[in-house]
Structures are given as C-alpha cells and as structure tokens.
Scaffold this motif. Sequence first.
Motif, short mmCIF file in Angstrom:
data_model
loop_
_atom_site.label_atom_id
_atom_site.label_comp_id
_atom_site.label_asym_id
_atom_site.label_seq_id
_atom_site.Cartn_x
_atom_site.Cartn_y
_atom_site.Cartn_z
N PHE A 85 3.70 -19.21 10.37
CA PHE A 85 4.72 -18.83 11.35
C PHE A 85 5.74 -17.92 10.67
N ASN A 86 6.10 -16.83 11.34
CA ASN A 86 7.13 -15.94 10.83
C ASN A 86 8.47 -16.41 11.36
N LEU A 87 9.19 -17.14 10.51
CA LEU A 87 10.44 -17.74 10.95
C LEU A 87 11.52 -16.71 11.22
N ARG A 88 11.61 -15.67 10.41
CA ARG A 88 12.76 -14.77 10.47
C ARG A 88 12.55 -13.54 11.35
N SER A 89 11.39 -13.42 11.95
CA SER A 89 11.24 -12.32 12.90
C SER A 89 12.15 -12.59 14.10
N ALA A 90 12.66 -11.53 14.69
CA ALA A 90 13.61 -11.68 15.80
C ALA A 90 13.26 -10.72 16.92
N GLU A 91 13.40 -11.19 18.12
CA GLU A 91 13.17 -10.35 19.29
C GLU A 91 14.43 -9.54 19.57
N PRO A 92 14.34 -8.23 19.65
CA PRO A 92 15.53 -7.43 19.97
C PRO A 92 16.00 -7.71 21.39
N SER A 93 17.30 -7.59 21.58
CA SER A 93 17.84 -7.77 22.93
C SER A 93 17.36 -6.65 23.84
N THR A 94 17.26 -6.97 25.10
CA THR A 94 16.77 -5.99 26.07
C THR A 94 17.84 -5.70 27.12
N GLY A 95 17.73 -4.52 27.70
CA GLY A 95 18.62 -4.12 28.77
C GLY A 95 17.86 -3.80 30.04
N ILE A 96 18.59 -3.53 31.09
CA ILE A 96 18.00 -3.20 32.39
C ILE A 96 18.30 -1.73 32.69
N VAL A 97 17.24 -0.98 32.95
CA VAL A 97 17.43 0.44 33.30
C VAL A 97 17.97 0.52 34.72
N LEU A 98 19.16 1.09 34.86
CA LEU A 98 19.80 1.19 36.18
C LEU A 98 19.62 2.56 36.82
N LYS A 99 19.54 3.58 36.00
CA LYS A 99 19.56 4.95 36.55
C LYS A 99 18.80 5.89 35.64
N ASN A 100 18.09 6.84 36.27
CA ASN A 100 17.53 7.97 35.53
C ASN A 100 18.01 9.26 36.18
N ILE A 101 17.51 10.37 35.68
CA ILE A 101 18.04 11.67 36.12
C ILE A 101 17.80 11.93 37.60
N ALA A 102 16.84 11.22 38.19
CA ALA A 102 16.48 11.49 39.59
C ALA A 102 17.22 10.60 40.58
N THR A 103 18.08 9.69 40.09
CA THR A 103 18.75 8.74 40.99
C THR A 103 20.25 8.83 40.86
N ASP A 104 20.93 8.31 41.88
CA ASP A 104 22.39 8.20 41.86
C ASP A 104 22.77 6.73 41.81
N LEU A 105 23.95 6.45 41.27
CA LEU A 105 24.39 5.06 41.15
C LEU A 105 25.91 5.01 41.20
N SER A 106 26.43 4.28 42.18
CA SER A 106 27.89 4.13 42.29
C SER A 106 28.34 2.69 42.08
N GLN A 107 27.40 1.75 42.17
CA GLN A 107 27.75 0.37 41.89
C GLN A 107 26.48 -0.41 41.51
#
Length: 296
Positions: A236-258
Amino acid sequence: MKFNKSSLLSLLALALASCSQEAPDSNLSVSLANPPCKAGEPVTFKISGDADNIVFYSGEVGHEYGLRDRQYADNDLMVDFVSFTDQSTGIHPNFQILLSSDFNGIYDAENVAAATWTDVTGEFALPAKTSTNTPSGEVNLKRFVGEDNDALVYLAFRYFDLDGAAQKNRWVVRSIYIRKVSPEGQETLLADIKTAGWQNVALSGTMKWTLPGSQLLAAGNTSTNDKDAWVVSKGFNLRSAEPSTGIVLKNIATDLSQYQYVYEKPGTYEAVFAATSVWYNSSSSSTTTVKVTVTE
C-alpha cells in the motif's frame, strides 16, 4: 464568390484588428447574494467579469484550491481487525502482526526473511480468553512506516510453533480494514479482508493459512513440529495523495452571472474561483477568494 479590392482590404483590416486584441481580463468580482448561509441550503455567488474560463473550489475537504497539485501527504495508516482463538490448553503467544516498508514484493521465504519487519502486535487488543471475537481497536501505524514517499507498506500475520510441541491454539482473523486518512481527514479504504491480496509464505514447515475470502485462519497440527506460517498483504502506498478537485463553471462559449452551491456541513470555508483567459497572443489568470460561513 468574388471579392473586390475594397472587400479584401476590409477583411484584412478586420483580421489585423483581431490579431492585436489581447485576452480578456480574468479578474472577477464575486459576492454572496444571500448571507447568512445554512447547511443544506443553496448558497448563491454573484459573479461579474470577462474571464473566459472559471473553475470553482468550494473549500471543503477534497476541494481545496491550495491542494490541487499535491502528490504526497503525511497520511495516517489506520488498521483495525477482529480476531478469535480457541484451544483447551489456553492462549499461547504464537500470533504476531508485522509491518514492513522494505519488503520487495516477492512472496517467498527468502525475500520475506530478508525484509525488515516491525512487530506491532502490542499495539492491538487480542483475545484475553478463548472462543471470543475480539475487536483490535483502530490503531494508527504511521510511525512505523518508512519515510520514502514512494515506499509501499506491507502488513503480515504470523502463526508460529517453533518449540516442537503439539498443536497450540488456532488463530482466526475475522475481518480487517486498512485505511489511509489525509491530514484534512479525508479517508480512503485501502483494503479489507477480501481485497488485501494475501499471499501465503512458509518460513519453516509446510503449514499454510486458510484463505477462504471472508476470514484468515491458521491452525497447526500434531503431525508437524516447527511451523512458521505468514500471510502477507499486497503493498500500500501510504503517502500518495489525491489532489483536490474543482468544478468547471464556465468556458469561453458560455456566460455566467451567478452560481449556486450547497454546503452540507456547518463550518467556515474559503471558496476560490480560479479564472483564466488564454489566447494565442496573450493570457490572464486570477483567483478570487470568498469566505463562506455556514451555520446549522
């Protein structure tokens, strides 16, 4: 389609104008629309800005912006199991739990014997009387693991009768759970009794553990004298760590105000909006942090 000279000049001017444009400013303005915030209810973030791309990190465990690139962490190694023993002559100290960080993964007597094994038996509760299923208690074994970030850790159970005596008590491991817990409290189940990859290795004699899947069983017999039977887990690899993840809210083709998000637990979180605008001739990036206090 035919283009006259005037049309071609107009298209060229438009192309040149496009080439001279820079990527939109990525800076955002973000605010909470409906404080105070309550657990289980939507939190609304009001967003303004021209960034092409936005990724949201809630600040919860597993979704923290500052940990998005990590590969290793000072994780805890939590182990607990249930053991059982029985024999009319009482309990004999012929059962051990051992841990190794330098075993090479070759499951034979020579290589198991060559590895450094730490006896951690005393860290756990074992049966004080026969015919009793005994929870070991959950124990953190991190301090017994080597410091190399990439080192694998192996767990072994050992049954031994090396004094030429007749059969002593049998030992049964009913269940086991091996967990990795990050400094932030994120828990990962590394293995249970069915998935730990157990391998039999006899350092003396020919006795083997019985591995039916739902338990581990070791019982000597009177026909053989010296017995030193090991069952060793996968690494078992004890010290390996999963990086935190984010949620993609917007790309160049979309608008987002809230954007609305639900925090399930009370607490104080640092929500981060990571914004970028990347064009072929220029780029811009920014982070906007919003402190969110969530009550019950």
